[in-house]
Scaffold this active site. Structure first.
Site, PDB file in Angstrom:
ATOM      1  CG  ASP A  16      -0.669  -4.873 -28.323  1.00  0.00           C
ATOM      2  OD1 ASP A  16      -0.478  -5.254 -29.500  1.00  0.00           O
ATOM      3  OD2 ASP A  16      -1.746  -5.045 -27.729  1.00  0.00           O
ATOM      4  CB  ILE A  17       2.997  -8.114 -31.047  1.00  0.00           C
ATOM      5  CG1 ILE A  17       1.596  -8.694 -31.236  1.00  0.00           C
ATOM      6  CG2 ILE A  17       3.793  -8.905 -30.023  1.00  0.00           C
ATOM      7  CD1 ILE A  17       1.593 -10.072 -31.871  1.00  0.00           C
TER       8      ILE A  17
ATOM      9  CG  HIS B 196      -5.244  -8.917 -22.889  1.00  0.00           C
ATOM     10  ND1 HIS B 196      -6.081  -9.987 -23.140  1.00  0.00           N
ATOM     11  CD2 HIS B 196      -5.315  -8.127 -23.990  1.00  0.00           C
ATOM     12  CE1 HIS B 196      -6.623  -9.856 -24.343  1.00  0.00           C
ATOM     13  NE2 HIS B 196      -6.177  -8.724 -24.878  1.00  0.00           N
ATOM     14  CG  LEU B 197      -5.153  -2.532 -18.240  1.00  0.00           C
ATOM     15  CD1 LEU B 197      -6.591  -2.046 -18.381  1.00  0.00           C
ATOM     16  CD2 LEU B 197      -4.547  -2.069 -16.926  1.00  0.00           C
ATOM     17  CG  HIS B 198      -5.557  -3.365 -24.772  1.00  0.00           C
ATOM     18  ND1 HIS B 198      -4.695  -3.665 -25.807  1.00  0.00           N
ATOM     19  CD2 HIS B 198      -6.476  -4.360 -24.739  1.00  0.00           C
ATOM     20  CE1 HIS B 198      -5.076  -4.790 -26.377  1.00  0.00           C
ATOM     21  NE2 HIS B 198      -6.159  -5.237 -25.748  1.00  0.00           N
TER      22      HIS B 198
END
Length: 155
Positions: free
Chosen positions: A44-45, A113-115
């Site tokens: 993740d950015i 999207h899965l964190h």
């Protein structure tokens, strides 16, 4: 459908979607930590934890509200890849992780999207709010799978 209103192509690619571009190595600076026919994983950015990864389908899939019970296996596969990437990055306490999705309209990108966050015990104040369990804006992967299995559509 992407946030910009364009339809993905027949292969499930949306040129305007940053996650589609990352999965196809068309977005500079994003290193793929995992890539197979179905899924990709990258950092993740804006990390909310020492380990913060995103697992995304390579084909453009909308947010978690657009899913049905036909997507249970996809979500389960996303979870497995997330756990595998954590283990490859020396995360050993699999009880101190958080896996989940932002619930619309609280999604910044309209590509599923899965964190994957670890250790969850080290989430900062803001991250504890953003990835808060039992909130209106975040749902765990297990909760999503349960909804899909019992109700069909996630919404």
């Amino acid at each position: 459908m992407s946030a910009e209103g364009e339809q993905p192509d027949a292969a499930g690619y949306d040129a305007k979607c940053v996650f589609c571009r990352i999965c196809n190595s068309q977005e500079g600076g994003a290193e793929l930590l995992h890539s197979d026919e179905e899924l990709a994983c990258f950092r993740d950015i804006r990390p909310g934890a020492p380990h913060h990864y995103l697992v995304v389908p390579k084909a453009h899939v909308g947010n978690c509200k657009t899913l049905t019970n036909e997507h249970v296996q996809l979500v389960q596969n996303m979870v497995e890849i997330g756990k595998c990437v954590l283990q490859k990055n020396n995360v050993t306490d699999m009880e101190d992780i958080r896996l989940g999705f932002h619930w619309p309209p609280f999604c910044s990108i309209s590509h599923l999207h899965l964190h994957v966050l670890a250790p969850a015990s080290q989430l900062g104040f803001l991250s504890r709010m953003i990835y808060r369990l039992n909130s209106y804006w975040f749902i765990t992967a297990d909760q999503l799978i349960e909804r899909l299995q019992s109700n069909g559509p996630a919404s």
